[in-house]
Design a protein around this motif. Structure first.
Motif, mmCIF file in Angstrom:
data_model
loop_
_atom_site.group_PDB
_atom_site.id
_atom_site.type_symbol
_atom_site.label_atom_id
_atom_site.label_comp_id
_atom_site.label_asym_id
_atom_site.label_seq_id
_atom_site.Cartn_x
_atom_site.Cartn_y
_atom_site.Cartn_z
ATOM 1 N N THR A 30 0.834 -1.210 0.000
ATOM 2 C CA THR A 30 0.000 0.000 0.000
ATOM 3 C C THR A 30 0.868 1.259 0.000
ATOM 4 O O THR A 30 0.631 2.199 -0.765
ATOM 5 N N ARG A 31 1.893 1.271 0.847
ATOM 6 C CA ARG A 31 2.696 2.476 1.034
ATOM 7 C C ARG A 31 3.763 2.674 -0.033
ATOM 8 O O ARG A 31 4.353 3.754 -0.122
ATOM 9 N N MET A 32 4.061 1.644 -0.829
ATOM 10 C CA MET A 32 5.045 1.863 -1.884
ATOM 11 C C MET A 32 4.361 2.334 -3.173
ATOM 12 O O MET A 32 5.018 2.594 -4.177
ATOM 13 N N ALA A 33 3.031 2.464 -3.117
ATOM 14 C CA ALA A 33 2.296 2.985 -4.271
ATOM 15 C C ALA A 33 2.555 4.478 -4.422
ATOM 16 O O ALA A 33 2.887 5.172 -3.465
ATOM 17 N N SER A 34 2.409 4.959 -5.644
ATOM 18 C CA SER A 34 2.533 6.396 -5.908
ATOM 19 C C SER A 34 1.557 6.768 -7.006
ATOM 20 O O SER A 34 1.577 6.189 -8.090
ATOM 21 N N GLU A 35 0.705 7.726 -6.693
ATOM 22 C CA GLU A 35 -0.312 8.156 -7.655
ATOM 23 C C GLU A 35 0.313 8.870 -8.848
ATOM 24 O O GLU A 35 -0.168 8.766 -9.976
ATOM 25 N N HIS A 36 1.405 9.570 -8.610
ATOM 26 C CA HIS A 36 1.956 10.446 -9.649
ATOM 27 C C HIS A 36 3.216 9.909 -10.329
ATOM 28 O O HIS A 36 3.564 10.383 -11.414
ATOM 29 N N ALA A 37 3.882 8.932 -9.709
ATOM 30 C CA ALA A 37 5.149 8.435 -10.287
ATOM 31 C C ALA A 37 5.141 6.910 -10.307
ATOM 32 O O ALA A 37 5.617 6.264 -9.374
ATOM 33 N N PRO A 38 4.574 6.309 -11.365
ATOM 34 C CA PRO A 38 4.453 4.845 -11.418
ATOM 35 C C PRO A 38 5.785 4.106 -11.372
ATOM 36 O O PRO A 38 5.825 2.924 -11.039
ATOM 37 N N ARG A 39 6.882 4.799 -11.671
ATOM 38 C CA ARG A 39 8.173 4.116 -11.605
ATOM 39 C C ARG A 39 8.510 3.703 -10.173
ATOM 40 O O ARG A 39 9.219 2.721 -9.953
ATOM 41 N N ILE A 40 8.003 4.451 -9.195
ATOM 42 C CA ILE A 40 8.309 4.135 -7.789
ATOM 43 C C ILE A 40 7.857 2.719 -7.422
ATOM 44 O O ILE A 40 8.673 1.913 -6.969
ATOM 45 N N PRO A 41 6.566 2.360 -7.616
ATOM 46 C CA PRO A 41 6.181 0.982 -7.284
ATOM 47 C C PRO A 41 6.845 -0.061 -8.189
ATOM 48 O O PRO A 41 7.092 -1.183 -7.751
ATOM 49 N N TRP A 111 16.695 -0.161 -14.715
ATOM 50 C CA TRP A 111 16.247 1.208 -14.973
ATOM 51 C C TRP A 111 17.489 2.082 -15.131
ATOM 52 O O TRP A 111 18.100 2.074 -16.175
ATOM 53 N N ASP A 112 17.868 2.790 -14.087
ATOM 54 C CA ASP A 112 19.099 3.581 -14.134
ATOM 55 C C ASP A 112 19.452 4.014 -12.721
ATOM 56 O O ASP A 112 18.675 3.823 -11.787
ATOM 57 N N ASN A 113 20.630 4.584 -12.562
ATOM 58 C CA ASN A 113 21.079 5.007 -11.232
ATOM 59 C C ASN A 113 20.162 6.065 -10.626
ATOM 60 O O ASN A 113 19.865 6.041 -9.426
ATOM 61 N N LYS A 114 19.712 6.992 -11.453
ATOM 62 C CA LYS A 114 18.853 8.067 -10.949
ATOM 63 C C LYS A 114 17.585 7.507 -10.337
ATOM 64 O O LYS A 114 17.159 7.919 -9.243
ATOM 65 N N SER A 115 16.964 6.556 -11.038
ATOM 66 C CA SER A 115 15.724 5.955 -10.522
ATOM 67 C C SER A 115 15.970 5.252 -9.190
ATOM 68 O O SER A 115 15.179 5.382 -8.250
ATOM 69 N N SER A 116 17.080 4.507 -9.096
ATOM 70 C CA SER A 116 17.379 3.772 -7.863
ATOM 71 C C SER A 116 17.590 4.721 -6.688
ATOM 72 O O SER A 116 17.074 4.496 -5.590
ATOM 73 N N VAL A 117 18.339 5.780 -6.916
ATOM 74 C CA VAL A 117 18.615 6.732 -5.830
ATOM 75 C C VAL A 117 17.337 7.435 -5.392
ATOM 76 O O VAL A 117 17.035 7.535 -4.189
ATOM 77 N N LEU A 118 16.555 7.900 -6.343
ATOM 78 C CA LEU A 118 15.353 8.670 -6.008
ATOM 79 C C LEU A 118 14.269 7.800 -5.382
ATOM 80 O O LEU A 118 13.574 8.235 -4.452
ATOM 81 N N VAL A 119 14.126 6.564 -5.860
ATOM 82 C CA VAL A 119 13.146 5.659 -5.253
ATOM 83 C C VAL A 119 13.602 5.279 -3.841
ATOM 84 O O VAL A 119 12.784 5.184 -2.921
ATOM 85 N N GLY A 120 14.902 5.107 -3.658
ATOM 86 C CA GLY A 120 15.425 4.873 -2.315
ATOM 87 C C GLY A 120 15.089 6.026 -1.389
ATOM 88 O O GLY A 120 14.671 5.826 -0.242
ATOM 89 N N ASP A 121 15.244 7.245 -1.876
ATOM 90 C CA ASP A 121 14.878 8.434 -1.085
ATOM 91 C C ASP A 121 13.393 8.420 -0.727
ATOM 92 O O ASP A 121 13.002 8.768 0.394
ATOM 93 N N TYR A 122 12.568 8.029 -1.692
ATOM 94 C CA TYR A 122 11.117 7.963 -1.464
ATOM 95 C C TYR A 122 10.795 6.963 -0.347
ATOM 96 O O TYR A 122 9.971 7.241 0.529
ATOM 97 N N LEU A 123 11.477 5.813 -0.372
ATOM 98 C CA LEU A 123 11.222 4.796 0.647
ATOM 99 C C LEU A 123 11.666 5.265 2.027
ATOM 100 O O LEU A 123 11.013 4.967 3.036
ATOM 101 N N PHE A 124 12.778 5.980 2.097
ATOM 102 C CA PHE A 124 13.195 6.571 3.371
ATOM 103 C C PHE A 124 12.098 7.517 3.891
ATOM 104 O O PHE A 124 11.755 7.506 5.074
#
Length: 332
Positions: A30-41, A111-124
């Motif tokens: 539930t919490r890893m969902a994102s309405e605006h950025a589907p790459r996150i889930p 994906w790419d390094n940018k996606s991994s770093v930013l999704v990691g930030d989102y999870l934090f």
């Protein structure tokens, strides 16, 4: 599958905690969902659903149940711990330029390094939202400190990994950051949320700390003498990646000038050639550092078990003791 047919302690833990773990997994999805950025889930699901033992969230659930906790904040905290762990894995794979994790291509490769770093930030960020929902400032303090310690440990490792001046004290500091900090926080918050006494909370911290250190030392030793089919790593990967782990640190401390020159060339300068791994292994055998490292891992596992004596008599306490034995049983 019944409990009596399960031999590994983490599998028995998973069976006992199955209902609560299902609630944790539902909350994670539930919490890893994102309405605006589907790459996150997409990125998160790739790692979260790749398997893994879910050991850290189970430690939180086990600690809470050990003290008879009847609420649901331990579910949030277990999900928090898993989000922090997943975020650090995403960041680690970028830093280490890894191509594989749990037998699958890493997120940064797919994906790419940018996606991994930013999704990691989102999870934090999600993890901190979950912490706040428990309403416990103490819990927030423990997990915020653990997050800072993890990041500090990773930065320290980056600078210390190829520096021959790195000694066992620095190695232990790195291990406490990269592994033990989240183990100890996971057990500690489970006790805090369940109203355990200060002595018992300290015991939970000491257990998680020692368990995490034993786990990492065992992992580092298996890099040099493990079965690649079991560990999922090739023997000597740490050597090839120029990582100063405990068996090498112990060998460097006793090295002759010629041997030190070998370590400088292979680890500090990264100029490796055919036969270097065999020579490195021979030097570790010469000084008995593989056996010394095994002794250290067993000693930390014993410390973890000793810490449990301050906790209530319970089948979960026994299982946590079995878990400490299990993380070093791979070394026998």
């Amino acid at each position: 599958m019944t409990i009596s047919t399960i031999s590994k302690p983490h599998e028995r833990l998973a069976e006992i905690l199955a209902g609560e773990m299902e609630a944790v997994n539902t909350l994670i999805r539930t919490r890893m969902a994102s309405e605006h950025a589907p790459r996150i889930p997409e990125v998160t699901a790739h790692l979260v659903e790749a398997g893994g033992k879910r050991l850290r969230p189970m430690l939180t659930l086990a600690a809470a149940r050990l003290f008879g906790y009847g609420g649901d904040h331990h579910i949030r905290l277990a999900a928090t711990v898993e989000f922090i762990h997943t975020a650090t894995l995403l960041h680690d794979d970028v830093v280490d330029e890894s191509a594989q994790r749990r037998g699958r291509p890493t997120a940064n490769l797919l994906w790419d390094n940018k996606s991994s770093v930013l999704v990691g930030d989102y999870l934090f960020s999600r993890s901190f939202q979950l912490m706040v929902e428990t309403g416990s400032l103490r819990v927030l303090d423990i997990l915020a400190n653990a997050s800072a310690t993890i990041a500090e440990g990773e930065v320290l490792q980056m600078t210390a990994a190829t520096d021959l001046r790195t000694d066992e004290a620095v190695y232990l500091q790195v291990v406490r950051g990269k592994t033990a900090a989240l183990f100890s926080a996971a057990t500690e918050v489970g006790g805090v949320i369940a109203g355990a006494s200060e002595e018992q909370v300290r015991a939970l911290f000491a257990y998680g700390d020692a368990l995490g250190i034993a786990f990492q030392i065992a992992d580092d030793l298996l890099d040099y003498q493990g079965d690649s089919k079991t560990t999922g790593k090739n023997v000597g990967d740490d050597f090839r990646e120029r990582k100063l782990t405990l068996p090498v640190i112990k060998a460097v401390a006793q090295a002759t000038p010629d041997e030190r020159a070998f370590w400088e060339r292979t680890i500090e300068k990264g100029r490796q050639q055919d036969g270097d791994l065999d020579l490195a292994l021979n030097l570790m055998r010469k000084y008995g550092t593989l056996e010394e490292t095994r002794t250290d891992a067993l000693a930390w596992a014993a410390k973890a078990k000793t810490a449990l004596t301050a906790l209530p008599d319970h089948e979960l306490r026994d299982l946590l003791g079995d878990l400490a034995d299990y993380v070093v049983s791979r070394l026998s």
